[in-house]
Design an enzyme around this catalytic site. Sequence first.
Site, PDB file in Angstrom:
ATOM      1  N   LYS A  51      -7.177  11.134  50.840  1.00  0.00           N
ATOM      2  CA  LYS A  51      -6.718  11.622  52.150  1.00  0.00           C
ATOM      3  C   LYS A  51      -7.040  13.093  52.359  1.00  0.00           C
ATOM      4  O   LYS A  51      -7.534  13.479  53.415  1.00  0.00           O
ATOM      5  CB  LYS A  51      -5.201  11.410  52.302  1.00  0.00           C
ATOM      6  CG  LYS A  51      -4.771   9.969  52.323  1.00  0.00           C
ATOM      7  CD  LYS A  51      -3.269   9.823  52.494  1.00  0.00           C
ATOM      8  CE  LYS A  51      -2.436  10.547  51.466  1.00  0.00           C
ATOM      9  NZ  LYS A  51      -2.580  10.054  50.094  1.00  0.00           N
ATOM     10  N   ARG A  62       5.853   9.465  55.947  1.00  0.00           N
ATOM     11  CA  ARG A  62       6.005   8.772  54.666  1.00  0.00           C
ATOM     12  C   ARG A  62       7.084   7.696  54.706  1.00  0.00           C
ATOM     13  O   ARG A  62       7.109   6.841  53.831  1.00  0.00           O
ATOM     14  CB  ARG A  62       6.356   9.765  53.555  1.00  0.00           C
ATOM     15  CG  ARG A  62       5.245  10.698  53.209  1.00  0.00           C
ATOM     16  CD  ARG A  62       5.585  11.528  51.983  1.00  0.00           C
ATOM     17  NE  ARG A  62       4.640  12.596  51.781  1.00  0.00           N
ATOM     18  CZ  ARG A  62       3.480  12.468  51.176  1.00  0.00           C
ATOM     19  NH1 ARG A  62       3.115  11.294  50.722  1.00  0.00           N
ATOM     20  NH2 ARG A  62       2.673  13.492  51.031  1.00  0.00           N
ATOM     21  N   ARG A 100     -11.015  11.932  36.876  1.00  0.00           N
ATOM     22  CA  ARG A 100     -10.949  13.266  37.482  1.00  0.00           C
ATOM     23  C   ARG A 100     -10.400  14.288  36.482  1.00  0.00           C
ATOM     24  O   ARG A 100     -10.928  15.390  36.357  1.00  0.00           O
ATOM     25  CB  ARG A 100     -10.078  13.216  38.740  1.00  0.00           C
ATOM     26  CG  ARG A 100      -9.977  14.543  39.469  1.00  0.00           C
ATOM     27  CD  ARG A 100      -9.377  14.391  40.837  1.00  0.00           C
ATOM     28  NE  ARG A 100      -7.939  14.183  40.810  1.00  0.00           N
ATOM     29  CZ  ARG A 100      -7.198  13.942  41.888  1.00  0.00           C
ATOM     30  NH1 ARG A 100      -7.762  13.856  43.073  1.00  0.00           N
ATOM     31  NH2 ARG A 100      -5.903  13.769  41.787  1.00  0.00           N
ATOM     32  N   ARG A 130      -4.930  19.094  37.056  1.00  0.00           N
ATOM     33  CA  ARG A 130      -3.690  19.030  37.829  1.00  0.00           C
ATOM     34  C   ARG A 130      -2.585  18.428  36.984  1.00  0.00           C
ATOM     35  O   ARG A 130      -2.798  17.472  36.244  1.00  0.00           O
ATOM     36  CB  ARG A 130      -3.899  18.184  39.097  1.00  0.00           C
ATOM     37  CG  ARG A 130      -4.758  18.870  40.130  1.00  0.00           C
ATOM     38  CD  ARG A 130      -5.097  18.004  41.302  1.00  0.00           C
ATOM     39  NE  ARG A 130      -3.983  17.193  41.790  1.00  0.00           N
ATOM     40  CZ  ARG A 130      -4.017  16.532  42.939  1.00  0.00           C
ATOM     41  NH1 ARG A 130      -5.080  16.580  43.701  1.00  0.00           N
ATOM     42  NH2 ARG A 130      -2.993  15.809  43.317  1.00  0.00           N
ATOM     43  N   ARG A 187       4.414   8.278  41.405  1.00  0.00           N
ATOM     44  CA  ARG A 187       4.032   8.549  42.791  1.00  0.00           C
ATOM     45  C   ARG A 187       3.622   7.271  43.520  1.00  0.00           C
ATOM     46  O   ARG A 187       3.950   7.077  44.693  1.00  0.00           O
ATOM     47  CB  ARG A 187       2.907   9.588  42.831  1.00  0.00           C
ATOM     48  CG  ARG A 187       3.377  10.970  42.377  1.00  0.00           C
ATOM     49  CD  ARG A 187       2.238  11.953  42.160  1.00  0.00           C
ATOM     50  NE  ARG A 187       1.444  12.157  43.342  1.00  0.00           N
ATOM     51  CZ  ARG A 187       0.149  12.446  43.333  1.00  0.00           C
ATOM     52  NH1 ARG A 187      -0.499  12.562  42.198  1.00  0.00           N
ATOM     53  NH2 ARG A 187      -0.504  12.634  44.455  1.00  0.00           N
TER      54      ARG A 187
END
Length: 195
Positions: free
Chosen positions: A13, A88, A127, A139, A150
């Site tokens: 996104k 959300r 990643r 991250r 998540r």
Amino acid sequence: MRIVLLGPPGAGKGTQAKRIVSEYNIPHLSTGDMLRAAAQAETRIGKQVKQTIASGKLVPDPLVLAAVIERTVQEDAARGFVLDGFPRTMSQAVTFDDFLDTEGLELDHVIELQADQKALLDRITTRACEAKEGGSAVRADDNHEALKVRLDAYNEQTAPVIDYYRSRRVLRTIDGLQPVDAVTSELFRMIGAGS
């Protein structure tokens, strides 16, 4: 042009929102950025957000909505905006639609970047490995455990939002696991066809 991008964490996104911003010259409205900006500006809403964040609590829907609405009525958003990952929850979706309706506006595009959970877990692992090998920072949430939490939250809270927009016949879906440029091409085609 008012656009909502929905999809699970890791579906792309943020990447696609940046490309929409570049192509259509409309602001990218990230809920986290809006909440931090409101808190920093110390507006009436910002003071409440700041207190909530300082207490370590999650910002409740009414404050998130107030911050989003406050941001969408600013001058640079008059031509439109792209919302990344908002709404959300069902409460956010319905209340935001009610706000737009009272303003005589509507969402032009609600686009879901669809992605299989296992593929997302693999994508995040790749990643993280590439970042580590390239000497970049990894991250903190680029790991299976954090992404699983998540994804569970997304499935519980946001899946009903997708069904809500589908029932209103405004939702369109793109396979978010295609190469990035293919997703962008399909996204721009959808946006262009609906303009």
